[in-house]
Motif scaffolding. Structure first.
Motif, PDB file in Angstrom:
ATOM      1  N   ILE A 134       0.865  -1.173   0.000  1.00 19.24           N
ATOM      2  CA  ILE A 134       0.000   0.000   0.000  1.00 19.24           C
ATOM      3  C   ILE A 134       0.900   1.221   0.000  1.00 19.24           C
ATOM      4  O   ILE A 134       1.823   1.324   0.821  1.00 19.24           O
ATOM      5  CB  ILE A 134      -0.958  -0.001   1.212  1.00 19.24           C
ATOM      6  CG1 ILE A 134      -1.881   1.222   1.167  1.00 19.24           C
ATOM      7  CG2 ILE A 134      -0.206  -0.060   2.536  1.00 19.24           C
ATOM      8  CD1 ILE A 134      -2.969   1.209   2.242  1.00 19.24           C
ATOM      9  N   THR A 135       0.686   2.153  -0.940  1.00 20.92           N
ATOM     10  CA  THR A 135       1.567   3.326  -1.061  1.00 20.92           C
ATOM     11  C   THR A 135       0.725   4.577  -1.310  1.00 20.92           C
ATOM     12  O   THR A 135       0.840   5.220  -2.363  1.00 20.92           O
ATOM     13  CB  THR A 135       2.588   3.138  -2.201  1.00 20.92           C
ATOM     14  OG1 THR A 135       1.877   2.886  -3.434  1.00 20.92           O
ATOM     15  CG2 THR A 135       3.533   1.992  -1.919  1.00 20.92           C
ATOM     16  N   ASP A 136      -0.127   4.912  -0.364  1.00 24.09           N
ATOM     17  CA  ASP A 136      -0.947   6.107  -0.524  1.00 24.09           C
ATOM     18  C   ASP A 136      -0.087   7.364  -0.495  1.00 24.09           C
ATOM     19  O   ASP A 136       1.008   7.386   0.066  1.00 24.09           O
ATOM     20  CB  ASP A 136      -2.010   6.170   0.576  1.00 24.09           C
ATOM     21  CG  ASP A 136      -3.165   5.223   0.296  1.00 24.09           C
ATOM     22  OD1 ASP A 136      -3.625   5.185  -0.864  1.00 24.09           O
ATOM     23  OD2 ASP A 136      -3.608   4.522   1.225  1.00 24.09           O
ATOM     24  N   HIS A 137      -0.611   8.435  -1.085  1.00 21.45           N
ATOM     25  CA  HIS A 137       0.134   9.689  -1.203  1.00 21.45           C
ATOM     26  C   HIS A 137       0.269  10.393   0.138  1.00 21.45           C
ATOM     27  O   HIS A 137      -0.694  10.927   0.687  1.00 21.45           O
ATOM     28  CB  HIS A 137      -0.568  10.639  -2.180  1.00 21.45           C
ATOM     29  CG  HIS A 137      -0.233  10.401  -3.608  1.00 21.45           C
ATOM     30  ND1 HIS A 137       1.063  10.316  -4.062  1.00 21.45           N
ATOM     31  CD2 HIS A 137      -1.015  10.235  -4.707  1.00 21.45           C
ATOM     32  CE1 HIS A 137       1.057  10.114  -5.369  1.00 21.45           C
ATOM     33  NE2 HIS A 137      -0.187  10.058  -5.783  1.00 21.45           N
ATOM     34  N   GLY A 138       1.482  10.384   0.687  1.00 18.60           N
ATOM     35  CA  GLY A 138       1.808  11.210   1.841  1.00 18.60           C
ATOM     36  C   GLY A 138       1.210  10.788   3.166  1.00 18.60           C
ATOM     37  O   GLY A 138       1.465  11.440   4.180  1.00 18.60           O
ATOM     38  N   VAL A 139       0.418   9.704   3.189  1.00 15.23           N
ATOM     39  CA  VAL A 139      -0.277   9.314   4.420  1.00 15.23           C
ATOM     40  C   VAL A 139      -0.194   7.804   4.633  1.00 15.23           C
ATOM     41  O   VAL A 139       0.105   7.044   3.707  1.00 15.23           O
ATOM     42  CB  VAL A 139      -1.765   9.739   4.398  1.00 15.23           C
ATOM     43  CG1 VAL A 139      -1.903  11.242   4.240  1.00 15.23           C
ATOM     44  CG2 VAL A 139      -2.526   9.016   3.283  1.00 15.23           C
ATOM     45  N   MET A 140      -0.501   7.398   5.863  1.00 13.42           N
ATOM     46  CA  MET A 140      -0.566   5.973   6.204  1.00 13.42           C
ATOM     47  C   MET A 140      -1.899   5.656   6.876  1.00 13.42           C
ATOM     48  O   MET A 140      -2.001   4.726   7.672  1.00 13.42           O
ATOM     49  CB  MET A 140       0.606   5.602   7.112  1.00 13.42           C
ATOM     50  CG  MET A 140       1.972   5.749   6.448  1.00 13.42           C
ATOM     51  SD  MET A 140       3.342   5.472   7.602  1.00 13.42           S
ATOM     52  CE  MET A 140       3.116   3.725   7.989  1.00 13.42           C
ATOM     53  N   TYR A 141      -2.934   6.435   6.541  1.00 13.55           N
ATOM     54  CA  TYR A 141      -4.238   6.259   7.181  1.00 13.55           C
ATOM     55  C   TYR A 141      -4.800   4.854   7.003  1.00 13.55           C
ATOM     56  O   TYR A 141      -5.494   4.338   7.872  1.00 13.55           O
ATOM     57  CB  TYR A 141      -5.258   7.254   6.610  1.00 13.55           C
ATOM     58  CG  TYR A 141      -4.890   8.705   6.744  1.00 13.55           C
ATOM     59  CD1 TYR A 141      -4.168   9.190   7.834  1.00 13.55           C
ATOM     60  CD2 TYR A 141      -5.273   9.618   5.766  1.00 13.55           C
ATOM     61  CE1 TYR A 141      -3.847  10.524   7.947  1.00 13.55           C
ATOM     62  CE2 TYR A 141      -4.960  10.964   5.867  1.00 13.55           C
ATOM     63  CZ  TYR A 141      -4.247  11.413   6.956  1.00 13.55           C
ATOM     64  OH  TYR A 141      -3.924  12.741   7.069  1.00 13.55           O
ATOM     65  N   GLY A 142      -4.499   4.249   5.858  1.00 10.58           N
ATOM     66  CA  GLY A 142      -5.094   2.946   5.559  1.00 10.58           C
ATOM     67  C   GLY A 142      -4.244   1.761   5.958  1.00 10.58           C
ATOM     68  O   GLY A 142      -4.633   0.612   5.709  1.00 10.58           O
ATOM     69  N   ALA A 143      -3.094   1.986   6.594  1.00 11.70           N
ATOM     70  CA  ALA A 143      -2.130   0.910   6.853  1.00 11.70           C
ATOM     71  C   ALA A 143      -2.695  -0.192   7.747  1.00 11.70           C
ATOM     72  O   ALA A 143      -2.501  -1.387   7.469  1.00 11.70           O
ATOM     73  CB  ALA A 143      -0.854   1.485   7.468  1.00 11.70           C
ATOM     74  N   ILE A 144      -3.394   0.178   8.811  1.00  8.98           N
ATOM     75  CA  ILE A 144      -3.902  -0.824   9.750  1.00  8.98           C
ATOM     76  C   ILE A 144      -4.992  -1.672   9.097  1.00  8.98           C
ATOM     77  O   ILE A 144      -4.968  -2.919   9.184  1.00  8.98           O
ATOM     78  CB  ILE A 144      -4.428  -0.146  11.031  1.00  8.98           C
ATOM     79  CG1 ILE A 144      -3.315   0.643  11.726  1.00  8.98           C
ATOM     80  CG2 ILE A 144      -5.023  -1.196  11.972  1.00  8.98           C
ATOM     81  CD1 ILE A 144      -2.122  -0.183  12.121  1.00  8.98           C
ATOM     82  N   ASP A 145      -5.962  -1.023   8.449  1.00  6.43           N
ATOM     83  CA  ASP A 145      -7.025  -1.775   7.761  1.00  6.43           C
ATOM     84  C   ASP A 145      -6.434  -2.671   6.677  1.00  6.43           C
ATOM     85  O   ASP A 145      -6.886  -3.808   6.478  1.00  6.43           O
ATOM     86  CB  ASP A 145      -8.043  -0.816   7.149  1.00  6.43           C
ATOM     87  CG  ASP A 145      -8.903  -0.132   8.199  1.00  6.43           C
ATOM     88  OD1 ASP A 145      -8.982  -0.653   9.329  1.00  6.43           O
ATOM     89  OD2 ASP A 145      -9.506   0.914   7.882  1.00  6.43           O
ATOM     90  N   PHE A 146      -5.443  -2.152   5.971  1.00  6.37           N
ATOM     91  CA  PHE A 146      -4.775  -2.928   4.919  1.00  6.37           C
ATOM     92  C   PHE A 146      -4.096  -4.153   5.514  1.00  6.37           C
ATOM     93  O   PHE A 146      -4.225  -5.270   5.000  1.00  6.37           O
ATOM     94  CB  PHE A 146      -3.757  -2.031   4.206  1.00  6.37           C
ATOM     95  CG  PHE A 146      -2.927  -2.724   3.163  1.00  6.37           C
ATOM     96  CD1 PHE A 146      -3.428  -2.950   1.898  1.00  6.37           C
ATOM     97  CD2 PHE A 146      -1.625  -3.133   3.450  1.00  6.37           C
ATOM     98  CE1 PHE A 146      -2.658  -3.583   0.932  1.00  6.37           C
ATOM     99  CE2 PHE A 146      -0.848  -3.762   2.498  1.00  6.37           C
ATOM    100  CZ  PHE A 146      -1.367  -3.984   1.241  1.00  6.37           C
TER     101      PHE A 146
END
Length: 245
Positions: A118-130
């Motif tokens: 997962i490589t979202d732009h500038g954030v890690m908001y989705g890391a845990i759900d991912f």
């Protein structure tokens, strides 16, 4: 309006739907409508944006529409060596992706892909759900981020200079890498926020342990130099990253 017509239409992949909007000159409208045939499938390229009239995401700034084969037949990855996606944006990439985390992981599992980043732009908001979704489906999660790199220092915030930035993909290969990635992303907001959460080469070198870097998209520093014909500069940038990582 101004001899142009707004054409609004629904785009679906039969799992979700988004409204597409395009401005067409009135004299070009018949030609545009003739592009479409009943029962055919089309690929539409554009930018997702919040629409004040629809009060929802719409696809605007449409730059391409082309016919494609029937995609309703179940697609399979028949490659002997399965792909590992290392550059993936989800709905957490602000107005840059509409990819649902669980759906894309389910697709990876169906295709036999052993891992996914997962490589979202500038954030890690989705890391845990991912991470949780990958573990539930038996897909190895790779936590990453496509960071914004300031042209000078992350602390510089001068108009028309520091509002420009390059992209760089960072992937955590171990726990230390995850901690350093979290640190970099946090500093991008705390110290470097100027239009975007930006890091710089100083803290990238300081917190590089446990990380793998990729040159990213065409907005990456190496790729930008090559596009501008600056081959020596591109080599210099690439060698700097090779030395650090």
């Amino acid at each position: 309006r101004r001899e142009r017509t707004i054409v609004s239409f629904h785009i679906t992949d039969f799992t979700d739907t988004i409204v597409g909007k395009i401005f067409i000159a009135n004299d070009q409208l018949p030609e545009f409508l003739d592009l479409f045939e009943k029962g055919k499938f089309y690929k539409v390229k554009g930018m997702p944006r919040m629409d004040t009239f629809e009060h929802d995401l719409t696809l605007s700034s449409i730059s391409g529409i082309k016919p494609i084969p029937d995609f309703t037949e179940k697609r399979m990855d028949k490659s002997l060596e399965k792909r590992v996606e290392l550059h993936l944006h989800t709905v957490m990439s602000d107005l840059d992706s509409v990819v649902d985390i669980k759906k894309v992981i389910n697709q990876a599992k169906a295709w036999g892909h052993p891992a996914m980043a997962i490589t979202d732009h500038g954030v890690m908001y989705g890391a845990i759900d991912f991470y949780k979704a990958c573990k539930a489906e038996g897909v190895k999660p790779i936590i990453g981020c496509e960071v914004y790199v300031a042209p000078r220092s992350r602390l510089d915030k001068e108009p028309n200079i520091d509002n420009k930035y390059n992209h760089l993909i960072l992937l955590a290969k171990d726990n230390e890498g995850y901690k350093n990635l979290s640190k970099l992303v946090s500093l991008g907001f705390v110290d470097g926020y100027y239009y975007k959460p930006r890091i710089d080469l100083e803290i990238l070198e300081k917190y590089h342990e446990g990380l793998i870097c990729l040159s990213a998209c065409l907005a990456g520093a190496v790729n930008q130099a090559l596009l501008n014909g600056q081959n020596e500069k591109a080599e210099e940038i690439a060698l700097w990253h090779k030395r650090v990582f």
